[in-house]
Each structure stands twice: as C-alpha cells, then as structure tokens.
Write a protein that holds these residues in place. Structure first.
Motif, PDB file in Angstrom:
ATOM      1  N   GLU A  26      -1.954   0.355 -10.312  1.00  0.00           N
ATOM      2  CA  GLU A  26      -3.828   0.658 -10.796  1.00  0.00           C
ATOM      3  C   GLU A  26      -4.714  -0.184  -9.567  1.00  0.00           C
ATOM      4  OE1 GLU A  26      -5.530   1.899 -13.745  1.00  0.00           O
ATOM      5  OE2 GLU A  26      -3.433   3.069 -13.656  1.00  0.00           O
ATOM      6  N   SER A  27      -4.111  -1.067  -8.610  1.00  0.00           N
ATOM      7  CA  SER A  27      -4.504  -1.308  -7.793  1.00  0.00           C
ATOM      8  C   SER A  27      -5.420  -0.218  -6.677  1.00  0.00           C
ATOM      9  CB  SER A  27      -3.565  -2.287  -6.778  1.00  0.00           C
ATOM     10  OG  SER A  27      -3.959  -2.993  -5.723  1.00  0.00           O
ATOM     11  N   PRO A  28      -6.114  -0.517  -6.407  1.00  0.00           N
ATOM     12  CA  PRO A  28      -7.273   0.212  -4.338  1.00  0.00           C
ATOM     13  C   PRO A  28      -6.301   0.076  -3.324  1.00  0.00           C
ATOM     14  CG  PRO A  28      -8.752  -1.167  -6.615  1.00  0.00           C
ATOM     15  CD  PRO A  28      -7.023  -2.005  -6.809  1.00  0.00           C
ATOM     16  N   LEU A  29      -5.220  -0.588  -3.282  1.00  0.00           N
ATOM     17  CA  LEU A  29      -4.466  -0.956  -2.331  1.00  0.00           C
ATOM     18  C   LEU A  29      -3.099   0.066  -2.622  1.00  0.00           C
ATOM     19  CD1 LEU A  29      -5.580  -4.112  -1.156  1.00  0.00           C
ATOM     20  CD2 LEU A  29      -6.139  -1.924  -0.007  1.00  0.00           C
ATOM     21  N   SER A  30      -2.913   0.696  -3.947  1.00  0.00           N
ATOM     22  CA  SER A  30      -1.387   1.068  -3.567  1.00  0.00           C
ATOM     23  C   SER A  30      -1.806   3.011  -3.724  1.00  0.00           C
ATOM     24  CB  SER A  30      -1.273   0.958  -5.232  1.00  0.00           C
ATOM     25  OG  SER A  30      -0.761   0.098  -5.208  1.00  0.00           O
ATOM     26  N   VAL A  31      -1.383   2.672  -2.568  1.00  0.00           N
ATOM     27  CA  VAL A  31      -1.138   4.453  -2.879  1.00  0.00           C
ATOM     28  C   VAL A  31      -0.337   5.251  -3.211  1.00  0.00           C
ATOM     29  CG1 VAL A  31      -1.221   6.277  -0.553  1.00  0.00           C
ATOM     30  CG2 VAL A  31      -2.385   4.115   0.180  1.00  0.00           C
ATOM     31  N   CYS A  40       7.025   7.362   9.256  1.00  0.00           N
ATOM     32  CA  CYS A  40       6.030   7.853   8.834  1.00  0.00           C
ATOM     33  C   CYS A  40       5.616   6.876   7.872  1.00  0.00           C
ATOM     34  CB  CYS A  40       6.908   8.796   7.898  1.00  0.00           C
ATOM     35  SG  CYS A  40       7.058  10.347   8.511  1.00  0.00           S
ATOM     36  N   CYS A  41       6.398   6.167   6.767  1.00  0.00           N
ATOM     37  CA  CYS A  41       5.481   4.620   6.064  1.00  0.00           C
ATOM     38  C   CYS A  41       5.698   3.091   7.096  1.00  0.00           C
ATOM     39  CB  CYS A  41       6.696   4.238   5.176  1.00  0.00           C
ATOM     40  SG  CYS A  41       7.190   5.251   4.026  1.00  0.00           S
ATOM     41  N   ALA A  42       4.508   2.737   6.392  1.00  0.00           N
ATOM     42  CA  ALA A  42       3.972   1.251   7.129  1.00  0.00           C
ATOM     43  C   ALA A  42       3.975   0.500   6.157  1.00  0.00           C
ATOM     44  CB  ALA A  42       2.761   2.215   8.399  1.00  0.00           C
ATOM     45  N   TYR A  43       4.071  -0.622   7.099  1.00  0.00           N
ATOM     46  CA  TYR A  43       3.301  -2.153   6.597  1.00  0.00           C
ATOM     47  C   TYR A  43       1.956  -2.236   6.739  1.00  0.00           C
ATOM     48  CZ  TYR A  43       8.571  -2.770   5.014  1.00  0.00           C
ATOM     49  OH  TYR A  43       9.237  -2.159   3.723  1.00  0.00           O
ATOM     50  N   TRP A  44       0.942  -3.048   6.612  1.00  0.00           N
ATOM     51  CA  TRP A  44      -0.236  -2.813   6.709  1.00  0.00           C
ATOM     52  C   TRP A  44      -0.169  -5.065   7.714  1.00  0.00           C
ATOM     53  CZ3 TRP A  44      -3.927  -0.377   3.796  1.00  0.00           C
ATOM     54  CH2 TRP A  44      -4.035   1.203   3.473  1.00  0.00           C
ATOM     55  N   PRO A  47       0.929  -1.008   0.094  1.00  0.00           N
ATOM     56  CA  PRO A  47       0.348  -0.201  -0.067  1.00  0.00           C
ATOM     57  C   PRO A  47       0.758   1.410  -0.248  1.00  0.00           C
ATOM     58  CG  PRO A  47      -1.206  -1.553   1.502  1.00  0.00           C
ATOM     59  CD  PRO A  47       0.414  -2.006   1.581  1.00  0.00           C
ATOM     60  N   GLU A  48       1.519   1.577   0.711  1.00  0.00           N
ATOM     61  CA  GLU A  48       2.841   2.706   1.063  1.00  0.00           C
ATOM     62  C   GLU A  48       4.091   2.363   0.227  1.00  0.00           C
ATOM     63  OE1 GLU A  48       2.318   4.859   4.966  1.00  0.00           O
ATOM     64  OE2 GLU A  48       0.343   3.229   5.134  1.00  0.00           O
ATOM     65  N   SER A  49       4.047   1.462  -0.602  1.00  0.00           N
ATOM     66  CA  SER A  49       5.383   1.303  -1.085  1.00  0.00           C
ATOM     67  C   SER A  49       5.514   2.848  -1.663  1.00  0.00           C
ATOM     68  CB  SER A  49       5.410   0.185  -2.160  1.00  0.00           C
ATOM     69  OG  SER A  49       6.219  -0.381  -2.960  1.00  0.00           O
ATOM     70  N   ALA A  50       4.790   3.140  -2.876  1.00  0.00           N
ATOM     71  CA  ALA A  50       4.765   4.017  -3.906  1.00  0.00           C
ATOM     72  C   ALA A  50       5.910   5.078  -2.670  1.00  0.00           C
ATOM     73  CB  ALA A  50       3.723   4.816  -4.168  1.00  0.00           C
ATOM     74  N   ILE A  51       4.943   5.444  -1.689  1.00  0.00           N
ATOM     75  CA  ILE A  51       5.612   6.605  -0.930  1.00  0.00           C
ATOM     76  C   ILE A  51       6.458   6.652   0.036  1.00  0.00           C
ATOM     77  CG2 ILE A  51       4.918   7.293   1.707  1.00  0.00           C
ATOM     78  CD1 ILE A  51       2.348   7.052   1.113  1.00  0.00           C
ATOM     79  N   LEU A  52       7.301   5.442   0.404  1.00  0.00           N
ATOM     80  CA  LEU A  52       8.463   4.633   0.696  1.00  0.00           C
ATOM     81  C   LEU A  52       9.204   5.281  -0.259  1.00  0.00           C
ATOM     82  CD1 LEU A  52       9.383   1.223   2.642  1.00  0.00           C
ATOM     83  CD2 LEU A  52      10.804   2.659   0.498  1.00  0.00           C
ATOM     84  N   HIS A  53       9.190   5.296  -1.451  1.00  0.00           N
ATOM     85  CA  HIS A  53      10.161   4.998  -2.573  1.00  0.00           C
ATOM     86  C   HIS A  53      10.805   6.438  -2.752  1.00  0.00           C
ATOM     87  CE1 HIS A  53      11.134   3.219  -6.899  1.00  0.00           C
ATOM     88  NE2 HIS A  53      12.667   3.720  -5.698  1.00  0.00           N
ATOM     89  N   ILE A  69      -4.837   6.456   1.958  1.00  0.00           N
ATOM     90  CA  ILE A  69      -4.385   5.317   2.718  1.00  0.00           C
ATOM     91  C   ILE A  69      -6.343   4.655   3.190  1.00  0.00           C
ATOM     92  CG2 ILE A  69      -4.083   4.572   5.223  1.00  0.00           C
ATOM     93  CD1 ILE A  69      -1.924   6.354   5.097  1.00  0.00           C
ATOM     94  N   ARG A  70      -7.257   5.812   3.726  1.00  0.00           N
ATOM     95  CA  ARG A  70      -8.448   5.807   3.920  1.00  0.00           C
ATOM     96  C   ARG A  70      -8.865   5.489   3.006  1.00  0.00           C
ATOM     97  NH1 ARG A  70      -7.630  11.110   5.964  1.00  0.00           N
ATOM     98  NH2 ARG A  70      -9.019  11.847   4.267  1.00  0.00           N
ATOM     99  N   GLU A  71      -8.662   5.320   1.590  1.00  0.00           N
ATOM    100  CA  GLU A  71      -9.617   4.655   0.256  1.00  0.00           C
ATOM    101  C   GLU A  71      -9.774   3.068   0.743  1.00  0.00           C
ATOM    102  OE1 GLU A  71      -8.791   7.088  -2.609  1.00  0.00           O
ATOM    103  OE2 GLU A  71      -9.849   8.384  -2.527  1.00  0.00           O
ATOM    104  N   ALA A  72      -7.713   3.300   1.138  1.00  0.00           N
ATOM    105  CA  ALA A  72      -7.071   1.273   0.468  1.00  0.00           C
ATOM    106  C   ALA A  72      -8.099   1.113   1.583  1.00  0.00           C
ATOM    107  CB  ALA A  72      -6.148   1.740   1.073  1.00  0.00           C
ATOM    108  N   GLU A  73      -7.687   1.543   2.958  1.00  0.00           N
ATOM    109  CA  GLU A  73      -8.305   0.536   3.870  1.00  0.00           C
ATOM    110  C   GLU A  73      -9.895   0.092   3.609  1.00  0.00           C
ATOM    111  OE1 GLU A  73      -5.621   2.295   7.960  1.00  0.00           O
ATOM    112  OE2 GLU A  73      -7.559   3.905   6.698  1.00  0.00           O
ATOM    113  N   ALA A  74     -10.497   1.210   3.212  1.00  0.00           N
ATOM    114  CA  ALA A  74     -12.093   1.168   3.274  1.00  0.00           C
ATOM    115  C   ALA A  74     -12.713   0.596   1.669  1.00  0.00           C
ATOM    116  CB  ALA A  74     -12.718   2.108   2.145  1.00  0.00           C
ATOM    117  N   PHE A  75     -11.740   0.395   1.289  1.00  0.00           N
ATOM    118  CA  PHE A  75     -12.054  -0.790  -0.086  1.00  0.00           C
ATOM    119  C   PHE A  75     -11.361  -2.857   0.812  1.00  0.00           C
ATOM    120  CE2 PHE A  75      -9.250  -3.982  -2.936  1.00  0.00           C
ATOM    121  CZ  PHE A  75     -10.948  -4.205  -4.114  1.00  0.00           C
ATOM    122  N   LEU A  76     -10.782  -2.735   2.143  1.00  0.00           N
ATOM    123  CA  LEU A  76     -10.156  -3.885   2.412  1.00  0.00           C
ATOM    124  C   LEU A  76     -11.187  -4.412   3.564  1.00  0.00           C
ATOM    125  CD1 LEU A  76      -6.552  -3.443   4.061  1.00  0.00           C
ATOM    126  CD2 LEU A  76      -7.365  -5.022   2.040  1.00  0.00           C
ATOM    127  N   GLY A  77     -12.037  -2.756   3.451  1.00  0.00           N
ATOM    128  CA  GLY A  77     -13.699  -3.332   5.072  1.00  0.00           C
ATOM    129  C   GLY A  77     -14.160  -3.745   4.183  1.00  0.00           C
TER     130      GLY A  77
END
Length: 426
Positions: free
Chosen positions: A242-247, A303-307, A203-209, A257-265
């Motif tokens: 393109e994945s909804p879990l990619s921020v 500031c970056c996280a794994y889920w 999810p936050e891989s692009a942010i980490l990069h 992040i909120r949108e990705a969490e909502a997709f998981l829900g």
C-alpha cells in the motif's frame, strides 16, 4: 479505575501487531540457508523453524517460493551491505532485524547502529554482541526506535558524529501512505541535520521478486505471489504493497517509478536509481538453480535498482503533530459490561502491543460486552495501532466504539479505509 501495567506479550501477539517482527526472523533464517555462517549461528541460538515462520493457517509455502525468497533475501542483504560500506558513513540499519550485519561490519572495523522494535533489540543485541570480539564491540550500537517517530530517531542517533547511511530493507511494504509520508519527513530532517544518504531496497522489491520467480516457475509466478500475500494476511491481518514508494505493477513499472519519485519530491527528497547488479557480489543461493537460470537472474538485476535518497533542497510544510510526543498512556475502566480506554500520545509499533496485551488480560479476567476508546488525547495512530483497534473490535460482541476522535487521527482512519468499521460517538 485501572491504570496500564506492563503485561506479558507472547510472540503470537507481537506477530499480530507488528508483522515486521515475523519477517525479520524469516530473513535471518533464509540468510542461514543461503550459506551465511554468522546467520546460521544465530538461527541455532534462536531455535527458528522454517515451517512455523513461512507457512500460515490456510496455505503452505511451495519449495519454489521458499527458494525465491532465499535468493531475494541474500541479494538484498549482501548488495545493500556493499552499498553501505562504499558510502563511507556510519551505517544506520532501519530496521536492523536479526541479521548479522552488525557482526560483519564490526569485523571490518566499521561503525554500525541497529534500530528496531524493543523486542527485536533485546534479543538481537544480546546474541550478536556475544559474537563480536570484545575489542570491537564499541563499534556497534543497538537502539529502540519507531521509524514514524522523529523524537525516537533523533534520540537513537544523537551520539553519531559525521554523516550517516540509513538502509531500509522490507519495511515499506507494510506501511500505509500516511506512515510512508511521516517516515520520509523524518528521514529528510535527520539527513539535513547529519548529512549522508538513505538507501532504499523497497521501491522495486516486488519487481525483483517477480524476475526471480519467473525464472523458477515461469507463468506460475502470480499464483505463488498471491499465496505469499495470503500468508502475510493470515499471520498479521495486514495489507501489503500500500505504500506510495512500492512499485507493484510489473507491466507498467516506469509509471510506478515516476509516481514514487514524485512522492519523494513532495517530501523534500530526491532519488538516484542504482542497478542492483552494479554492487551485487557472488550469490551463494544461486548454486541451487540451473546455470541458465542463475545467469538470467543476474541479467535481470541490471534492470532492478536500489534507490539512493538525499534531501532535494526544497523544504515542504510538515505537520509535526505526528511527532509531538514520544510517550503513551492508557487508562482503563470497566463498568456495566463496557471496557473504556482513554488513550494518550502515540499508538504506534512500540506502544500498540501494550494496548492489546492489556485488553487481552482484562478480557480474560473480566469479559466485557463492548469497548469504548476515548481518542481526545491520541496524537497519532500507525497501522500497528489500527490493527489493534480491529483486533479489539472483533474480540468482543459489541465491537469497538471511538469517542472524541480528533482531526489528525480521523484523517488516518479515513486514508486506511477503516473509518466505516467503527461506531463514532461524541
């Protein structure tokens, strides 16, 4: 009438259909460069070359891009490994790629299951098993599986007793929205049956990069990231992110992040964000940057996280048609310059190369003007299958026409935005 036969598939074809095959090799190479001795041994055995893997037909990776990739890969690999160790569960590496994690877990007496495409499993299992002491080889299992196929996942994990820890690193950047949804449904069903958790680095891989690149090149980070995306498109004709879990929106990542969490829900899952810095060991590759840059990168990892993903308790309605069958069949017929395929089952990451290999073989021996694919009995098509359709469409003068497309496959074509590319016939 010609029936499908197993045809030879070279690496260029596999890279075209399954881009993850290419990045799996790059990950191993970067780990070796970072100083991992097990990875270095595997690189030598496989004869990997950085220029062939990293560069493309239109662009060459800059030294800064390569260094940022090395740092990111090492952080992800080693931190996710620590999280899996602390879980106390049997590790399920999905996909396992060519990384030496099986070796490091076996050395520590920990069970390990590596799941990936058939070509990766055949190569990785043989090489890694030879490096594991005989008395510890029983701890390691390699299995062929498609992440979007529940039947293949269930079969691969059938003999695991107790809870599991699934790890996913870099897979979702290549997934469409529909594939991501199927994967989430599959993971939830597996975890409800086995118990345990799913650790996601994606999810936050692009942010980490971005955080790493900014420390290396400042404001030039967007230029380098654009070049990296072009490399991937050149090699595999695939969109990424393109994945909804990619921020991917760094400026508004909280919203992403909120949108990705909502997709998981929506798929019966919930996530807990774990700061990367909380489990990040000493990173060897940071010795290649200045002390100030290394300190800033470590600070950024707070500031970056794994889920950590687990079932939410609520069970959504799942369309199981995408997992109805595991088998795949092709019938081919060549008549009056038209090559016709009748497709049955699932056209996914495992089966799509078979269709492309057969198309390539027939076109070499009996060039056709156009291709017709009957999709009446096609249960599911993944992004790998869509890539093959597009390659076939471009590979003959008359293009590819689709016949008898059912509602499930049409929905996927429309979500991917490729329904306007092909001609449809009844």
């Amino acid at each position: 009438m010609m029936k499908r036969e197993e045809t030879g598939m070279d690496r260029a074809l596999l890279e075209k259909v399954n881009p993850i095959f290419q990045t799996a090799q790059m990950t191993l190479f970067f780990l070796a460069v970072s100083g991992d001795p097990d990875a270095a041994m595997l690189v030598r055995k496989m004869g990997l070359d950085r220029d062939r893997m990293q560069n493309s037909m239109h662009s060459t990776a800059s030294p800064e891009q390569v260094l940022s990739d090395i740092i990111m890969m090492e952080i992800r690999y080693r931190t996710m490994g620590r999280l899996a160790e602390h879980s106390g569960c049997t590790l399920v590496d999905l996909p396992c790629g060519y990384t030496p994690r099986a070796l490091s877990f076996a050395k520590k007496g920990l069970p390990y299951y590596g799941l990936d495409l058939p070509i990766v499993i055949r190569e990785a299992a043989e090489r890694l098993s030879s490096l594991i002491p005989p008395e510890k080889r029983s701890l390691v299992r390699f299995r062929e599986a498609d992440a979007t196929n529940y039947i293949s996942l269930e079969k691969a994990l059938a003999d695991i007793k107790g809870s599991i820890c699934i790890t996913t690193e870099g897979l979702l950047m290549y997934f469409s929205a529909s594939e991501t949804g199927v994967l989430c449904d599959n993971i939830r069903r597996i975890l409800e049956k086995k118990g345990g958790c799913w650790y996601l680095a994606d999810p936050e891989s692009a942010i980490l990069h971005i955080l790493i690149l900014r420390q290396l090149v400042g404001d030039r980070f967007m230029e380098i990231m654009t070049s990296a995306k072009q490399n991937i498109r050149d090699k595999s004709d695939v969109k990424i992110g393109e994945s909804p879990l990619s921020v991917t929106n760094f400026a508004d990542r909280e919203s992403g992040i909120r949108e990705a969490e909502a997709f998981l829900g929506q798929h019966g899952l919930k996530a807990r964000r774990i700061p990367v810095a909380a489990y990040m060991p000493e990173i060897r590759s940071l010795s290649n940057v200045s002390p100030e840059q290394a300190a800033a990168i470590r600070e950024g990892m707070k500031c970056c996280a794994y889920w950590k993903v687990t079932p939410a308790g609520s069970v959504p309605t799942v369309d199981l048609n995408t997992n109805a069958k595991e088998d795949f069949g092709i019938r081919a017929d060549l008549h009056d310059g038209t090559l016709s395929f009748a497709l049955t089952g699932r056209l996914d990451t495992i089966t799509a190369p078979k269709l492309l290999a057969l198309f390539t073989q027939i076109m070499a021996e009996h060039p056709a003007e156009s291709v017709m694919a009957d999709c009446r009995c096609l249960d599911y098509i993944s992004s790998a299958g869509l890539r093959v359709f597009l390659i076939i469409h471009k590979g003959c003068a008359g293009g590819l026409a689709l016949r008898n497309v059912n509602a499930a496959v049409m929905k996927i074509l429309q979500q991917a935005g490729v329904d306007s590319v092909f001609r449809f016939v009844e």
